[in-house]
Design a protein around this motif. Structure first.
Motif, PDB file in Angstrom:
ATOM      1  N   GLY A 380      32.915  42.811  22.771  1.00 13.55           N
ATOM      2  CA  GLY A 380      33.721  44.007  22.970  1.00 13.55           C
ATOM      3  C   GLY A 380      33.483  44.715  24.281  1.00 13.55           C
ATOM      4  O   GLY A 380      33.799  45.904  24.427  1.00 13.55           O
ATOM      5  N   ASN A 381      32.942  44.015  25.256  1.00 15.35           N
ATOM      6  CA  ASN A 381      32.732  44.587  26.590  1.00 15.35           C
ATOM      7  C   ASN A 381      34.049  44.489  27.360  1.00 15.35           C
ATOM      8  O   ASN A 381      34.611  43.406  27.524  1.00 15.35           O
ATOM      9  CB  ASN A 381      31.628  43.807  27.315  1.00 15.35           C
ATOM     10  N   ASP A 382      34.556  45.629  27.838  1.00 13.87           N
ATOM     11  CA  ASP A 382      35.872  45.653  28.476  1.00 13.87           C
ATOM     12  C   ASP A 382      35.867  45.278  29.956  1.00 13.87           C
ATOM     13  O   ASP A 382      36.929  45.209  30.572  1.00 13.87           O
ATOM     14  CB  ASP A 382      36.491  47.051  28.335  1.00 13.87           C
ATOM     15  N   GLU A 383      34.683  45.044  30.546  1.00  8.43           N
ATOM     16  CA  GLU A 383      34.643  44.740  31.977  1.00  8.43           C
ATOM     17  C   GLU A 383      35.344  43.408  32.249  1.00  8.43           C
ATOM     18  O   GLU A 383      35.097  42.406  31.595  1.00  8.43           O
ATOM     19  CB  GLU A 383      33.201  44.701  32.483  1.00  8.43           C
ATOM     20  N   ARG A 384      36.215  43.427  33.267  1.00  6.84           N
ATOM     21  CA  ARG A 384      37.016  42.271  33.601  1.00  6.84           C
ATOM     22  C   ARG A 384      36.502  41.600  34.873  1.00  6.84           C
ATOM     23  O   ARG A 384      35.760  42.194  35.649  1.00  6.84           O
ATOM     24  CB  ARG A 384      38.478  42.693  33.793  1.00  6.84           C
ATOM     25  N   VAL A 385      36.912  40.367  35.074  1.00  6.24           N
ATOM     26  CA  VAL A 385      36.619  39.634  36.303  1.00  6.24           C
ATOM     27  C   VAL A 385      37.933  39.396  37.038  1.00  6.24           C
ATOM     28  O   VAL A 385      39.020  39.500  36.449  1.00  6.24           O
ATOM     29  CB  VAL A 385      35.905  38.297  36.014  1.00  6.24           C
ATOM     30  N   LEU A 386      37.828  39.073  38.323  1.00  5.50           N
ATOM     31  CA  LEU A 386      39.021  38.836  39.132  1.00  5.50           C
ATOM     32  C   LEU A 386      38.844  37.569  39.966  1.00  5.50           C
ATOM     33  O   LEU A 386      37.808  37.391  40.623  1.00  5.50           O
ATOM     34  CB  LEU A 386      39.271  40.022  40.076  1.00  5.50           C
ATOM     35  N   PHE A 387      39.854  36.710  39.947  1.00  5.03           N
ATOM     36  CA  PHE A 387      39.937  35.559  40.837  1.00  5.03           C
ATOM     37  C   PHE A 387      41.249  35.686  41.600  1.00  5.03           C
ATOM     38  O   PHE A 387      42.308  35.869  40.987  1.00  5.03           O
ATOM     39  CB  PHE A 387      39.893  34.245  40.049  1.00  5.03           C
ATOM     40  N   LYS A 388      41.161  35.588  42.928  1.00  2.00           N
ATOM     41  CA  LYS A 388      42.341  35.869  43.755  1.00  2.00           C
ATOM     42  C   LYS A 388      42.399  34.904  44.934  1.00  2.00           C
ATOM     43  O   LYS A 388      41.410  34.717  45.643  1.00  2.00           O
ATOM     44  CB  LYS A 388      42.272  37.321  44.253  1.00  2.00           C
ATOM     45  N   LEU A 389      43.567  34.305  45.132  1.00  2.00           N
ATOM     46  CA  LEU A 389      43.794  33.420  46.257  1.00  2.00           C
ATOM     47  C   LEU A 389      44.961  33.945  47.094  1.00  2.00           C
ATOM     48  O   LEU A 389      46.001  34.326  46.543  1.00  2.00           O
ATOM     49  CB  LEU A 389      44.123  31.997  45.794  1.00  2.00           C
ATOM     50  N   ILE A 390      44.785  33.950  48.405  1.00  2.00           N
ATOM     51  CA  ILE A 390      45.839  34.306  49.343  1.00  2.00           C
ATOM     52  C   ILE A 390      46.317  33.003  49.985  1.00  2.00           C
ATOM     53  O   ILE A 390      45.525  32.281  50.605  1.00  2.00           O
ATOM     54  CB  ILE A 390      45.336  35.270  50.438  1.00  2.00           C
ATOM     55  N   VAL A 391      47.588  32.684  49.839  1.00  2.94           N
ATOM     56  CA  VAL A 391      48.114  31.386  50.267  1.00  2.94           C
ATOM     57  C   VAL A 391      49.237  31.577  51.286  1.00  2.94           C
ATOM     58  O   VAL A 391      50.127  32.419  51.092  1.00  2.94           O
ATOM     59  CB  VAL A 391      48.644  30.595  49.055  1.00  2.94           C
ATOM     60  N   CYS A 392      49.203  30.811  52.362  1.00  2.90           N
ATOM     61  CA  CYS A 392      50.285  30.822  53.343  1.00  2.90           C
ATOM     62  C   CYS A 392      51.515  30.170  52.719  1.00  2.90           C
ATOM     63  O   CYS A 392      51.459  29.027  52.254  1.00  2.90           O
ATOM     64  CB  CYS A 392      49.874  30.070  54.602  1.00  2.90           C
ATOM     65  N   ALA A 393      52.640  30.886  52.705  1.00  2.00           N
ATOM     66  CA  ALA A 393      53.853  30.377  52.062  1.00  2.00           C
ATOM     67  C   ALA A 393      54.423  29.163  52.787  1.00  2.00           C
ATOM     68  O   ALA A 393      55.130  28.346  52.176  1.00  2.00           O
ATOM     69  CB  ALA A 393      54.901  31.483  51.987  1.00  2.00           C
ATOM     70  N   GLU A 394      54.110  29.013  54.070  1.00  4.48           N
ATOM     71  CA  GLU A 394      54.679  27.926  54.858  1.00  4.48           C
ATOM     72  C   GLU A 394      53.802  26.674  54.843  1.00  4.48           C
ATOM     73  O   GLU A 394      54.252  25.583  54.478  1.00  4.48           O
ATOM     74  CB  GLU A 394      54.900  28.407  56.291  1.00  4.48           C
ATOM     75  N   SER A 395      52.527  26.824  55.206  1.00  3.38           N
ATOM     76  CA  SER A 395      51.634  25.656  55.276  1.00  3.38           C
ATOM     77  C   SER A 395      50.981  25.331  53.948  1.00  3.38           C
ATOM     78  O   SER A 395      50.458  24.236  53.758  1.00  3.38           O
ATOM     79  CB  SER A 395      50.540  25.898  56.313  1.00  3.38           C
ATOM     80  N   ARG A 396      50.981  26.307  53.028  1.00  2.00           N
ATOM     81  CA  ARG A 396      50.345  26.211  51.709  1.00  2.00           C
ATOM     82  C   ARG A 396      48.820  26.226  51.778  1.00  2.00           C
ATOM     83  O   ARG A 396      48.144  26.032  50.774  1.00  2.00           O
ATOM     84  CB  ARG A 396      50.809  24.948  50.946  1.00  2.00           C
ATOM     85  N   LYS A 397      48.280  26.455  52.965  1.00  2.00           N
ATOM     86  CA  LYS A 397      46.826  26.571  53.077  1.00  2.00           C
ATOM     87  C   LYS A 397      46.336  27.842  52.388  1.00  2.00           C
ATOM     88  O   LYS A 397      47.003  28.879  52.424  1.00  2.00           O
ATOM     89  CB  LYS A 397      46.398  26.594  54.547  1.00  2.00           C
ATOM     90  N   VAL A 398      45.141  27.751  51.795  1.00  2.00           N
ATOM     91  CA  VAL A 398      44.504  28.924  51.211  1.00  2.00           C
ATOM     92  C   VAL A 398      43.850  29.710  52.343  1.00  2.00           C
ATOM     93  O   VAL A 398      42.921  29.218  52.993  1.00  2.00           O
ATOM     94  CB  VAL A 398      43.468  28.529  50.138  1.00  2.00           C
ATOM     95  N   LEU A 399      44.343  30.915  52.585  1.00  2.00           N
ATOM     96  CA  LEU A 399      43.872  31.740  53.696  1.00  2.00           C
ATOM     97  C   LEU A 399      42.679  32.605  53.331  1.00  2.00           C
ATOM     98  O   LEU A 399      41.901  32.999  54.201  1.00  2.00           O
ATOM     99  CB  LEU A 399      45.011  32.644  54.190  1.00  2.00           C
ATOM    100  N   GLY A 400      42.559  32.914  52.051  1.00  2.00           N
ATOM    101  CA  GLY A 400      41.460  33.780  51.619  1.00  2.00           C
ATOM    102  C   GLY A 400      41.239  33.673  50.130  1.00  2.00           C
ATOM    103  O   GLY A 400      42.154  33.340  49.365  1.00  2.00           O
ATOM    104  N   ALA A 401      40.010  33.936  49.712  1.00  2.00           N
ATOM    105  CA  ALA A 401      39.662  33.935  48.288  1.00  2.00           C
ATOM    106  C   ALA A 401      38.752  35.117  48.007  1.00  2.00           C
ATOM    107  O   ALA A 401      37.899  35.466  48.827  1.00  2.00           O
ATOM    108  CB  ALA A 401      38.975  32.626  47.900  1.00  2.00           C
ATOM    109  N   HIS A 402      38.952  35.713  46.842  1.00  2.00           N
ATOM    110  CA  HIS A 402      38.169  36.883  46.444  1.00  2.00           C
ATOM    111  C   HIS A 402      37.806  36.739  44.968  1.00  2.00           C
ATOM    112  O   HIS A 402      38.677  36.490  44.134  1.00  2.00           O
ATOM    113  CB  HIS A 402      38.968  38.166  46.681  1.00  2.00           C
ATOM    114  N   ILE A 403      36.519  36.869  44.678  1.00  2.00           N
ATOM    115  CA  ILE A 403      36.033  36.721  43.306  1.00  2.00           C
ATOM    116  C   ILE A 403      35.164  37.922  42.962  1.00  2.00           C
ATOM    117  O   ILE A 403      34.235  38.270  43.700  1.00  2.00           O
ATOM    118  CB  ILE A 403      35.205  35.433  43.135  1.00  2.00           C
ATOM    119  N   ILE A 404      35.478  38.562  41.863  1.00  2.00           N
ATOM    120  CA  ILE A 404      34.618  39.626  41.314  1.00  2.00           C
ATOM    121  C   ILE A 404      34.196  39.166  39.929  1.00  2.00           C
ATOM    122  O   ILE A 404      35.020  39.113  39.000  1.00  2.00           O
ATOM    123  CB  ILE A 404      35.358  40.971  41.236  1.00  2.00           C
TER     124      ILE A 404
END
Length: 452
Positions: A380-404
């Motif tokens: 019942g712990n409400d703390e959440r985690v986050l996974f986030k990817l920033i992707v170039c729409a043209e090349s499809r390369k992953v430009l950045g990643a953020h994890i909490i």
């Protein structure tokens, strides 16, 4: 011209020791001067003791969660004195290793201050002058307290925080950067009343906005009394405590006030300007892509150059310096796509662009997954985690990643390899998930949550 040494290094931190050690191991005559303790900021008053305190501060929460998982846990009282004693011994052990490794490679160590007297000369505190074909400045950075308010001399910095003799009951932390936020989590986790002031609108300026907001909310939920848009107006000694008057009228009385509002390059009194070395803002040593100053025989690496102020970067710069100067292999340190971790609670791992940086540069797609991990949901712990990817729409390369998430620093190290290699979103999609884990979300995010 004959010189006493091929290389004279000023500063016994990670960058300086690495440069000295590998150069001496190659058969060159090398000396190093360190006025404080071998190991520098990272080992003695930075990364290492801080991370050990992060570990210590997390056990109260772990024990509380263990009880919810069915363990019969009898929580005792944290012994600040016992921890401090063991921490001191560990730092002494590490300091000894740094010294032993350098001396073992053939480095002559002077445990005293050294200042630059000219393109090829340094003067030690004992008055002796040493000559060297090359001089490397690796004196790092130093925290500072602004003197713009009354009572500023009562504040301590991150240099002093590990020397607090007994566990405080309360502490005010001033600042919103990663050092301030990390110590807020540490002291709060140790059961100490923790107040944090930051004059800006949101903590962790320069990091991804969505991530900043999530960490801020989590810190408050865990018990940190975080106040943005607030600064110190006055400090006043009252018996064994400190009275604090804030710019918005808020008042409090705490045992310590820790200022973590930034660091400056540690160049004051080093004689660099007199030797003709060009210094920049806050006294940083101006260097080119090969870490060379405007004086050809003088180089600088690490935080003293105020490029990317991280220990692994200083080490890489030191290796590049050695390759360039002593191996005849001109090498530029690579400052792109550097994975890093902020040891807040919860932990934050990041590499590459923030969403804000990327959307101002090119068309992007943003993929996110924010959820309660299995371990939290069960109790019942409400703390959440986050996974986030920033992707170039043209090349499809992953430009950045953020994890909490717990272990975000460990995850971003591995993820950094793929992103550094130029992985695309399709490369992530083609990778099989490891189930059940939090990290499987990195390869399971199929549709962007927004485009920009």
């Amino acid at each position: 011209m004959a010189f006493d040494y091929d290389l004279f290094v000023i500063g016994g931190g990670s960058g300086g020791v690495r440069a000295a050690r590998i150069t001496a191991a190659d058969g060159h005559k090398v000396a190093l001067a360190e006025e404080f303790r071998m190991g520098g900021t990272c080992v003695i008053r930075g990364c290492v003791p801080k991370k050990l305190m992060v570990f210590a501060s997390g056990y109260a929460r772990s024990m509380a969660e263990a009880k919810q998982y069915g363990w019969d846990v009898r929580v005792g009282k944290f012994s600040y004195a016992d921890f401090q004693s063991k921490l001191k011994k560990e730092l002494e052990r590490l300091e000894g290793i740094y010294t032993k490794n350098a001396e073992g490679a053939g480095v002559e160590i002077f445990h005293q201050r050294a200042v630059v007297k000219g393109p090829h000369e340094v003067e030690l505190a004992d008055g002796s002058v040493k000559s060297a074909k090359h001089i490397l400045v690796a004196t790092g950075g130093t925290p500072f307290v602004p003197d713009t308010f009354e009572g500023h001399e009562l504040a301590i910095t991150s240099n002093d925080v590990f020397d607090i003799k007994k566990q405080p009951k309360s502490i005010l932390i001033v600042g919103g950067g990663y050092i301030a936020c990390e110590f807020a989590g540490i002291f709060n986790g140790l059961g100490i009343e923790t107040i944090q002031y930051y004059r800006g609108a949101q903590i962790l300026r320069g990091f991804d906005d969505e991530s900043r907001g999530m960490i801020s909310e989590a810190m408050i939920a865990r018990g940190v009394s975080l106040h943005v848009g607030r600064d110190v107006e006055r400090l006043e000694k009252r018996d064994d405590q400190i009275f604090v008057k804030a710019t918005d009228g808020h008042e409090c009385v705490v045992d310590h006030v820790l200022y973590a509002t930034g660091r400056k390059p540690n160049t004051k009194g080093l004689g660099l300007e007199d030797a003709g070395v060009k210094l920049g803002r806050w006294g940083k040593v101006e260097v080119d892509e090969y870490s060379q100053t405007n004086i050809p025989s003088i180089y600088a690496v690490g935080d003293v150059t105020d490029r990317v102020n991280l220990t692994p970067v200083a080490i890489r710069e030191a290796v590049a310096f050695h390759e360039t100067v002593f191996k005849g292999n001109p090498t530029k340190p690579d400052h792109t796509l550097i994975p890093t971790a902020v040891f807040t609670q919860p932990e934050y791992g990041t590499i590459g662009m923030t969403e804000e940086q990327a959307r101002d540069d090119r068309p992007i797609q943003v993929y996110t997954a924010a959820f309660r991990p299995m371990q939290n949901a069960f109790i019942g712990n409400d703390e959440r985690v986050l996974f986030k990817l920033i992707v170039c729409a043209e090349s499809r390369k992953v430009l950045g990643a953020h994890i909490i998430a717990p272990g975000a620093g460990e995850m971003i190290q591995v993820l950094g390899v793929a992103i550094k290699m130029g992985a695309t979103k399709e490369d992530f999609d083609a990778t099989m998930a490891v189930h059940p884990t939090m990290a499987e979300e990195i390869v399971l995010m199929k549709e962007p949550v927004r485009k920009a």
